[in-house]
Design a protein around this motif. Structure first.
Motif, short mmCIF file in Angstrom:
data_model
loop_
_atom_site.label_atom_id
_atom_site.label_comp_id
_atom_site.label_asym_id
_atom_site.label_seq_id
_atom_site.Cartn_x
_atom_site.Cartn_y
_atom_site.Cartn_z
N ALA A 1 7.87 25.13 -5.01
CA ALA A 1 7.10 25.68 -6.23
C ALA A 1 7.39 24.93 -7.68
CB ALA A 1 7.76 27.28 -5.78
N CYS B 1 7.99 25.78 -12.09
CA CYS B 1 7.38 26.68 -13.01
C CYS B 1 7.38 26.64 -13.92
CB CYS B 1 7.81 28.53 -12.66
SG CYS B 1 7.62 29.52 -13.51
N GLY C 1 -2.07 27.00 -5.88
CA GLY C 1 -2.25 27.39 -7.24
C GLY C 1 -2.42 26.85 -8.31
N GLU C 2 -2.31 26.71 -9.51
CA GLU C 2 -2.51 26.36 -10.82
C GLU C 2 -1.74 25.39 -11.98
OE1 GLU C 2 -4.39 28.40 -14.83
OE2 GLU C 2 -5.78 29.24 -12.95
N ASN D 1 -6.65 24.08 -10.83
CA ASN D 1 -7.00 25.14 -10.42
C ASN D 1 -8.19 24.94 -8.48
OD1 ASN D 1 -9.56 25.51 -10.54
ND2 ASN D 1 -9.37 26.88 -11.76
N SER E 1 3.24 33.62 -12.51
CA SER E 1 1.50 33.95 -12.69
C SER E 1 0.48 32.66 -11.72
CB SER E 1 1.33 34.55 -12.82
OG SER E 1 0.51 33.64 -14.09
N MET E 2 0.99 31.94 -11.96
CA MET E 2 -0.36 30.58 -11.55
C MET E 2 0.96 29.90 -9.76
SD MET E 2 0.26 28.14 -14.70
CE MET E 2 -0.91 28.34 -16.19
N GLY E 3 1.70 30.78 -9.12
CA GLY E 3 1.77 30.37 -7.75
C GLY E 3 1.20 28.42 -7.89
N THR E 4 1.98 27.90 -8.46
CA THR E 4 1.94 26.71 -8.75
C THR E 4 2.52 25.73 -7.15
OG1 THR E 4 1.55 26.66 -11.02
CG2 THR E 4 2.13 24.44 -9.77
N GLN E 5 2.01 25.29 -6.44
CA GLN E 5 2.82 24.68 -5.78
C GLN E 5 2.47 22.96 -5.82
OE1 GLN E 5 5.22 25.29 -2.97
NE2 GLN E 5 4.91 26.72 -3.40
#
Length: 273
Positions: free
Chosen positions: A22, A24, A44-45, A59, A79-83
């Protein structure tokens, strides 16, 4: 004749994984670093600000490739759920070597647009998120394989700016380039290279200049000096380097080196160090 293997023999790539999972916050990378980077958006984004170019919103699964040091920034919030999976990259011979210099400043490619990387990406993501022992060592090797496959992908494309990669992608020029790469010490003539490309001398010279952006003999000079720079970094004696790259004496190499770089080999080595 293999267009890519000789390049990688001289200027191999080394990767070091430094993030997987993750993401962030903000990660900023300065252009003063001595390495490039690969970032893989797995889910994610993420917002990417590459150099002085406009910010990009990514995205969907994406490969972000910086072959040389270039300032850039990544941003994501919860909120973007980025991996992300990220690695640093260094090429043998330094970031100014012939191979790294031939690549664009950066590439942003959707993973769906490079299906030939699919199985390697799937393995890399599995290692990144499964937590097996030895995962970072495996991931480093997979990132290196990923870069090789990406280079293979690039030289299969015809829509490139003038340069080495465009020449390697050209069926008529790739053999001539491979010959110079394989035998840099040989006193290649334009006529010999044209024969290898199955073109007339004049037609080959014009085609080479248009696609590669240099004359054939200027390109040979550039290639020899890039090899000499790598060997200087390795601490090889100048007399041995001169023989390996096609010059009769250290002074002849020094003259060619200065003509190309504006510095003597000794000055360049001191600055590179």
């Amino acid at each position: 004749m293999d267009r890519l293997s000789t390049l990688l023999t001289h200027f191999g790539v080394n990767a070091g994984t430094f993030h997987s999972g993750a993401f962030c916050g903000v990660s900023a990378y300065g252009g003063e670093q001595a390495c490039g980077h690969v970032h893989l958006l797995q889910a994610g984004e993420v917002l990417l600000k590459p150099g002085n170019d406009p910010e990009l919103t990514l995205n969907e699964p994406t490969l972000i490739f910086f072959p040389r040091p270039l300032a850039h920034r990544l941003f994501a919030d919860e909120s973007m759920g980025t991996q992300l999976v990220c690695a640093s990259l260094t090429f043998d011979g330094g970031s100014g070597n012939a191979l790294a210099s031939a690549l664009p400043d950066y590439l942003v490619l959707k993973l769906t647009d490079i299906p030939e990387l699919g199985s390697t990406l799937a393995w890399l993501f599995k290692e990144a998120f499964d937590g097996h022992c030895g995962r970072e060592a495996v991931m480093d090797r997979l990132f290196e394989l990923l870069v090789i496959l990406l280079l293979r992908h690039l030289i299969s494309r015809r829509d490139q700016q003038p340069g080495m990669m465009a020449g390697l992608a050209d069926p008529r020029l790739s053999r001539a380039l491979a010959l110079m790469h394989d035998e840099p010490a040989r006193a290649w003539s334009v006529a010999e290279l044209a024969a290898a490309a199955n073109q007339s001398r004049a037609g080959f010279a014009e085609h080479f200049r248009r696609v590669v952006g240099q004359t054939p003999l200027d390109y040979l000079l550039s290639w020899r000096i890039s090899l000499a720079q790598k060997r200087l970094r390795e601490g090889r004696p100048i007399a041995l380097i001169a023989e390996e790259v096609g010059y009769d004496s250290p002074s002849a190499l020094a003259r060619a080196f200065r003509r190309k770089t504006g510095q003597s080999p000794r000055q360049w080595k001191a600055e590179a160090r």
